[in-house]
Write a protein that holds these residues in place. Structure first.
Motif, short mmCIF file in Angstrom:
data_model
loop_
_atom_site.label_atom_id
_atom_site.label_comp_id
_atom_site.label_asym_id
_atom_site.label_seq_id
_atom_site.Cartn_x
_atom_site.Cartn_y
_atom_site.Cartn_z
N ARG A 87 0.86 -1.18 0.00
CA ARG A 87 0.00 0.00 0.00
C ARG A 87 0.89 1.23 0.00
O ARG A 87 1.84 1.32 0.76
CB ARG A 87 -0.92 -0.01 1.20
CG ARG A 87 -1.89 -1.17 1.14
CD ARG A 87 -2.83 -1.19 2.27
NE ARG A 87 -3.65 -2.40 2.20
CZ ARG A 87 -4.53 -2.73 3.10
NH1 ARG A 87 -4.73 -1.93 4.14
NH2 ARG A 87 -5.23 -3.83 2.98
N VAL A 88 0.56 2.16 -0.87
CA VAL A 88 1.35 3.37 -1.05
C VAL A 88 0.46 4.58 -0.81
O VAL A 88 -0.55 4.75 -1.51
CB VAL A 88 1.94 3.43 -2.48
CG1 VAL A 88 2.70 4.72 -2.70
CG2 VAL A 88 2.84 2.22 -2.74
N ALA A 129 -0.88 8.28 -1.06
CA ALA A 129 -0.81 9.38 -2.03
C ALA A 129 -0.89 10.69 -1.26
O ALA A 129 -1.34 10.74 -0.12
CB ALA A 129 -1.95 9.28 -3.03
N PHE A 172 -2.95 3.80 -2.47
CA PHE A 172 -2.93 2.87 -3.59
C PHE A 172 -2.55 1.48 -3.11
O PHE A 172 -1.74 1.34 -2.20
CB PHE A 172 -1.89 3.30 -4.64
CG PHE A 172 -2.26 4.54 -5.38
CD1 PHE A 172 -3.11 4.47 -6.47
CD2 PHE A 172 -1.76 5.76 -4.99
CE1 PHE A 172 -3.46 5.61 -7.16
CE2 PHE A 172 -2.10 6.91 -5.67
CZ PHE A 172 -2.96 6.84 -6.76
N ALA A 228 -1.14 -2.29 -4.59
CA ALA A 228 -0.55 -2.95 -5.76
C ALA A 228 -0.07 -4.33 -5.34
O ALA A 228 0.33 -4.54 -4.20
CB ALA A 228 0.63 -2.14 -6.30
N PRO A 251 3.37 2.23 -13.76
CA PRO A 251 2.25 2.65 -12.90
C PRO A 251 1.91 4.12 -13.11
O PRO A 251 2.74 4.88 -13.63
CB PRO A 251 2.80 2.43 -11.48
CG PRO A 251 3.98 1.55 -11.62
CD PRO A 251 4.53 1.81 -12.98
N PHE A 284 1.02 7.29 -8.34
CA PHE A 284 1.50 6.13 -7.59
C PHE A 284 3.01 6.22 -7.40
O PHE A 284 3.53 6.04 -6.30
CB PHE A 284 1.13 4.83 -8.32
CG PHE A 284 1.68 3.58 -7.67
CD1 PHE A 284 0.95 2.92 -6.71
CD2 PHE A 284 2.91 3.08 -8.04
CE1 PHE A 284 1.45 1.76 -6.10
CE2 PHE A 284 3.42 1.92 -7.45
CZ PHE A 284 2.69 1.27 -6.48
N LEU A 304 5.09 6.62 -3.95
CA LEU A 304 6.10 5.62 -3.60
C LEU A 304 7.43 6.28 -3.28
O LEU A 304 8.09 5.95 -2.30
CB LEU A 304 6.26 4.62 -4.74
CG LEU A 304 7.18 3.44 -4.51
CD1 LEU A 304 6.69 2.59 -3.36
CD2 LEU A 304 7.28 2.61 -5.77
#
Length: 62
Positions: free
Chosen positions: A7-8, A10, A16, A18, A33, A37, A41
């Motif tokens: 999980r990233v 924002a 987000f 992934a 991506p 995102f 990251l």
């Protein structure tokens, strides 16, 4: 690998998700991506992230 997600966060408070294989998709298949995102990251700092229960998919639930 492949059974979990990362999980990233924002900048706008969204998060987000992934698959853990995203690095493979980027490296071996040329996947790119979304820019937001990637920005999230690159800005992520584990030491200052909200590491509360539920943040990571392997965290116990209730």
């Amino acid at each position: 690998m492949g059974k979990a997600e990362i999980r990233v966060p924002a900048g706008d408070g969204a998060v987000f998700a992934a698959p853990t294989l995203i690095g493979h998709y980027v490296r071996d298949h040329g996947y790119c991506p979304p820019a937001v995102f990637i920005s999230g990251l690159l800005a992520f700092r584990r030491g200052t992230a909200d590491l509360a229960e539920g943040w990571f998919t392997d965290s116990p639930t209730r």
